[in-house]
Design a protein around this motif. Structure first.
Motif, mmCIF file in Angstrom:
data_model
loop_
_atom_site.group_PDB
_atom_site.id
_atom_site.type_symbol
_atom_site.label_atom_id
_atom_site.label_comp_id
_atom_site.label_asym_id
_atom_site.label_seq_id
_atom_site.Cartn_x
_atom_site.Cartn_y
_atom_site.Cartn_z
ATOM 1 N N GLU A 308 49.666 9.223 81.088
ATOM 2 C CA GLU A 308 50.807 10.079 81.396
ATOM 3 C C GLU A 308 50.536 11.492 80.874
ATOM 4 N N PRO A 309 50.864 12.523 81.662
ATOM 5 C CA PRO A 309 50.637 13.899 81.192
ATOM 6 C C PRO A 309 51.370 14.149 79.878
ATOM 7 N N ARG A 310 50.697 14.821 78.981
ATOM 8 C CA ARG A 310 51.299 15.136 77.692
ATOM 9 C C ARG A 310 52.096 16.432 77.803
ATOM 10 N N THR A 311 53.203 16.495 77.100
ATOM 11 C CA THR A 311 54.027 17.704 77.090
ATOM 12 C C THR A 311 53.600 18.583 75.926
ATOM 13 N N TYR A 312 53.305 19.844 76.219
ATOM 14 C CA TYR A 312 52.897 20.799 75.197
ATOM 15 C C TYR A 312 53.945 21.900 75.082
ATOM 16 N N THR A 313 54.049 22.437 73.904
ATOM 17 C CA THR A 313 55.014 23.502 73.673
ATOM 18 C C THR A 313 54.510 24.798 74.283
ATOM 19 N N ALA A 314 55.332 25.423 75.090
ATOM 20 C CA ALA A 314 54.988 26.719 75.681
ATOM 21 C C ALA A 314 55.754 27.822 74.957
ATOM 22 N N GLY A 315 55.183 28.999 74.934
ATOM 23 C CA GLY A 315 55.855 30.127 74.282
ATOM 24 C C GLY A 315 55.811 29.996 72.772
ATOM 25 N N TRP A 316 56.945 30.239 72.129
ATOM 26 C CA TRP A 316 57.008 30.139 70.666
ATOM 27 C C TRP A 316 56.675 28.718 70.218
ATOM 28 N N GLN A 317 55.840 28.623 69.185
ATOM 29 C CA GLN A 317 55.427 27.329 68.655
ATOM 30 C C GLN A 317 56.322 26.871 67.504
ATOM 31 N N LYS A 356 70.633 41.397 52.339
ATOM 32 C CA LYS A 356 70.549 40.529 51.165
ATOM 33 C C LYS A 356 69.245 39.749 51.230
ATOM 34 N N ASP A 357 68.853 39.180 50.082
ATOM 35 C CA ASP A 357 67.653 38.361 50.060
ATOM 36 C C ASP A 357 67.781 37.252 51.101
ATOM 37 N N THR A 358 66.707 37.049 51.867
ATOM 38 C CA THR A 358 66.775 36.140 53.014
ATOM 39 C C THR A 358 65.635 35.129 52.955
ATOM 40 N N TRP A 359 65.994 33.854 53.112
ATOM 41 C CA TRP A 359 65.000 32.785 53.128
ATOM 42 C C TRP A 359 64.570 32.522 54.567
ATOM 43 N N LEU A 360 63.250 32.424 54.768
ATOM 44 C CA LEU A 360 62.690 32.153 56.091
ATOM 45 C C LEU A 360 61.933 30.830 56.041
ATOM 46 N N GLU A 361 62.356 29.885 56.881
ATOM 47 C CA GLU A 361 61.682 28.586 56.904
ATOM 48 C C GLU A 361 60.661 28.477 58.035
ATOM 49 N N GLY A 362 60.606 29.484 58.879
ATOM 50 C CA GLY A 362 59.624 29.504 59.955
ATOM 51 C C GLY A 362 59.286 30.924 60.338
ATOM 52 N N MET A 363 58.003 31.203 60.583
ATOM 53 C CA MET A 363 57.539 32.528 60.961
ATOM 54 C C MET A 363 56.367 32.372 61.928
ATOM 55 N N GLU A 364 56.367 33.146 62.984
ATOM 56 C CA GLU A 364 55.260 33.096 63.932
ATOM 57 C C GLU A 364 55.007 34.478 64.516
ATOM 58 N N VAL A 365 53.738 34.861 64.553
ATOM 59 C CA VAL A 365 53.326 36.105 65.204
ATOM 60 C C VAL A 365 52.910 35.774 66.630
ATOM 61 N N GLN A 366 53.460 36.498 67.581
ATOM 62 C CA GLN A 366 53.133 36.289 68.993
ATOM 63 C C GLN A 366 52.553 37.587 69.560
ATOM 64 N N PRO A 367 51.240 37.616 69.827
ATOM 65 C CA PRO A 367 50.644 38.835 70.375
ATOM 66 C C PRO A 367 51.178 39.135 71.766
ATOM 67 N N GLY A 368 51.443 40.398 72.033
ATOM 68 C CA GLY A 368 51.886 40.776 73.360
ATOM 69 C C GLY A 368 50.772 40.709 74.374
ATOM 70 N N ASN A 369 49.540 40.972 73.928
ATOM 71 C CA ASN A 369 48.381 40.956 74.816
ATOM 72 C C ASN A 369 47.221 40.289 74.081
ATOM 73 N N PRO A 370 47.099 38.965 74.176
ATOM 74 C CA PRO A 370 46.055 38.252 73.433
ATOM 75 C C PRO A 370 44.647 38.692 73.792
ATOM 76 N N ARG A 371 44.474 39.342 74.932
ATOM 77 C CA ARG A 371 43.129 39.765 75.332
ATOM 78 C C ARG A 371 42.574 40.831 74.395
ATOM 79 N N VAL A 372 43.453 41.622 73.772
ATOM 80 C CA VAL A 372 42.962 42.718 72.937
ATOM 81 C C VAL A 372 43.374 42.586 71.472
ATOM 82 N N VAL A 373 44.272 41.666 71.150
ATOM 83 C CA VAL A 373 44.676 41.475 69.756
ATOM 84 C C VAL A 373 43.704 40.504 69.111
ATOM 85 N N HIS A 374 42.831 41.030 68.278
ATOM 86 C CA HIS A 374 41.879 40.154 67.591
ATOM 87 C C HIS A 374 42.573 39.397 66.478
#
Length: 658
Positions: A308-317, A356-374
């Motif tokens: 069965e085809p596996r479902t993968y997360t698209a966009g934000w991980q 105020k001080d803010t807790w972050l439980e998730g962070m992700e960098v998403q390049p706008g153009n992966p072809r040029v963002v090393h």
């Protein structure tokens, strides 16, 4: 007309080919070593629009360059533009350029898109049954052949020497095709008539063995789903998809080669030390299935056996859509070519707006153009911070890094009023590009946060790598850890001269344990090694990092083996950093993101360097190289055996620091 592509590390393209994602820089001696001087028979092939072209049509051309290409081969994509440049420069001198695609997996639709994307004006023809490739003896893409007026092969091999196995060099030292053309046009013999072809294996049509017990549908597809498709699908870093039989069969020989050479799947940790949740290595039994399937001609099998085809997360991980997204304040324009010095690191400041001080439980960098963002690193810069060490490492985008969730009830703390700093490293790809990279974050409930996650770095900023040295060692030892902490992950970082990297835990009594050993470091895969079982680092212990650099000519990725190399941001400079993630109990009195483990006096490195005879102890003569240890030798030598063991030195340092 597109400009010549590139100087180095072309993010998506160059990263893929340098890392060996499809092992496309594999090379092999030609199976037709006697091809030089052989006459090529006339042939006719259709182009992507169905129009027929023939070799006879080029009767007025003094020379014909025949280049075998593939629509999904990153190296073929790069050289398509270089061939376009050569075609324009040599047209008035009687040279014609023709490209031929003999891959079974490349449809006419893909071929048309290839021509359109690269704005090619020379004919690009489809060799459906690879008969013309067989006549030439072509093996890889791109591979070029130069035919003289009698249509005899006078040169065959690469376009130039910029790319070799697993390496993207800064520039070409020898433009083999151009030199061959100039020599032939001057009625001279070709000085180097044959070179090794660099690129992807041509996906020939092959007859599968009906008796094969191993098939794609039953045996190979499940392995690819588990190991490869996460990257080799639309929108991901893999340059081609591995979702259908026709695609996979065309890449069969290439897959076997990269697996056999251990370039794929990408994993560089020595299995003798540590277990990691993100281990990508392929078990031996799965490798044998791939090898036997390819040897059998890549049989398809019964479609009913497909998993069965596996479902993968698209966009934000992230585990859910971001609660807030922060973007670079302006679009950055990446030039087509930035010259040998490349694009300088770019820094963009984005206010967080946190009151105020803010807790972050998730962070992700998403390049706008992966072809040029090393790669990208995003820091939180608290109000009044001074210098690198006071910034809080939040998230990164680098080749090979995936977004992993933080442990339950754990988060990173960003102080009120902080700005986000986007540290951007861009690499040109031969055409003008733009980028707006983003940071997505997930807010955590401060009432539920029990532990703080801190990304620390242990490094050595004061080193000099001599010219020509192939195994220069740079070390760093942390200060003793003040309290028990939990280690989550390890992430070594060096640049193009990086050769090997190792982390060790050293307890106060001098016992040593290798936490991670990367014997063959690869700049193109910046892996975060996540421990399968987070472990406690006891108070009083230290972390030790040992990096090895190759600044010799043997390192073909070396930008310049004649210079002394020091710390610097650009890839032709060097860095020696061991990042690692720690969990510690929440302490509202401690400033957010405090690096509790920082670089110390490199006690372990000095000890190893001084222990010339390898007896795990320093004599007075060996200790003479470290004035502080030498002066206190008798006081440190607790057992009075005339040797200083590492534990004795660390205990003395701990006492000195109270």
């Amino acid at each position: 007309m597109p400009s010549t592509r590139l100087r180095s590390l072309l993010t998506r393209f160059a990263f893929l080919l340098a890392s060996g994602l499809i092992a496309l820089l594999a090379s092999s001696p030609s199976a037709h070593a006697a091809s030089i001087g052989r006459t090529i028979d006339a042939f006719e092939l259709p182009d992507h629009l169905g129009k027929t072209h023939s070799l006879a049509e080029l009767a007025d051309s003094k020379l014909v360059v025949v280049a075998f290409v593939g629509t999904e081969c990153p190296l073929a994509k790069l050289y398509a533009a270089r061939l376009q440049t050569l075609a324009g420069e040599y047209a008035d001198r009687g040279v014609a350029v023709v490209a031929i695609d003999s891959n079974r997996q490349d449809s006419l639709r893909k071929l048309a898109a290839f021509v359109r994307e690269h704005e090619l004006t020379y004919p690009v023809l489809k060799d459906q049954a690879n008969k013309v490739a067989d006549q030439f003896g072509a093996e890889r893409t791109p591979q070029v052949f130069v035919l003289d007026a009698d249509r005899k092969i006078r040169y065959q091999g690469r376009v130039d020497d910029q790319y070799v196995v697993g390496i993207v060099r800064d520039h070409a030292d020898r433009e083999d095709l151009r030199i061959a053309l100039d020599e032939l046009l001057a009625d001279k013999p070709v000085s180097v008539p044959e070179t090794k072809a660099m690129g992807c294996i041509i996906g020939r049509s092959r007859e599968a063995k009906p008796s094969s017990e191993i098939t794609y549908t039953r045996d190979v597809a499940p392995i690819l789903q588990a190991r490869c498709v996460e990257c080799h699908r639309e929108g991901e870093i893999g340059p081609f998809e591995l979702l259908s039989y026709d695609e996979v069969a065309g890449w069969g020989e290439m897959m076997a080669e990269v697996i056999r050479d251990r370039r794929m799947p990408p994993w560089h940790a020595d299995p003798a030390h540590g277990e990691f949740t993100n281990d990508r290595s392929m078990p031996e039994e799965e490798k044998q299935i791939i090898y036997k399937w390819v040897e059998a001609g890549c049989p398809e099998g019964d479609p009913a056996d497909l998993p069965e085809p596996r479902t993968y997360t698209a966009g934000w991980q992230l585990s859910r859509e971001p609660d807030m997204v922060f973007a670079m304040p302006e679009e950055y324009h990446v030039p087509a070519d930035a010259g040998k010095e490349g694009v300088p690191y770019q820094l963009f400041r984005v206010p967080s707006g946190f009151e105020k001080d803010t807790w972050l439980e998730g962070m992700e960098v998403q390049p706008g153009n992966p072809r040029v963002v090393h790669h990208t690193i995003v820091y939180a810069d608290p109000p009044g911070s001074e210098g690198r060490r006071e910034k809080i490492f939040l998230a990164a985008y680098v080749p090979g890094l995936r977004c992993d969730a933080l442990p339950e009830n754990s988060a990173k703390l960003v102080p009120a009023g902080s700005d986000f700093i986007f540290e951007m490293h861009y690499t040109p790809i031969g055409s003008p590009q733009t980028d707006i990279t983003k940071l997505g974050v997930l807010f955590a409930d401060p009432e539920k946060m029990e532990r703080e996650v801190v990304t620390c770095e242990l490094g050595n900023l004061d080193f000099k790598i001599p010219p020509g040295e192939d195994s220069h060692v740079v070390t760093a030892t942390s200060r003793p850890i003040k309290q028990d902490v939990t280690l989550l992950s390890l992430s070594p970082h060096m640049h193009l001269r990086g050769k090997a990297f190792r982390y060790e835990l050293v307890t106060q009594d001098g016992k040593r344990e290798v936490l991670l050993d990367v014997p063959a470091y690869d700049f193109n895969w910046q892996t975060r090694y996540v421990l399968k079982e987070p472990r406690t680092l006891p108070a009083g212990s230290t972390l030790f990092c040992r990096a090895v650099f190759d600044n010799s000519k043997k390192n073909l990725a070396n930008p310049d083996p004649t210079v002394t190399v020091t710390w610097g941001d650009q890839s032709w400079d060097e860095m020696m950093l061991g990042y690692f993630d720690l969990i510690m109990p929440r302490d509202d009195e401690r400033p957010a993101g405090t690096k509790t483990v920082s670089t110390g006096l490199d006690i372990v490195g000095h000890f190893d360097a001084g222990d010339k005879d390898g007896n795990a102890g320093l004599s007075k003569e060996e200790a003479a190289g470290h004035p502080v240890i030498s002066a206190a030798f008798d006081r440190i030598d607790a057992d009075r055996d005339g040797l200083l063991q590492l534990g004795e030195i660390l205990t003395a340092v701990a006492k000195m620091r109270g």
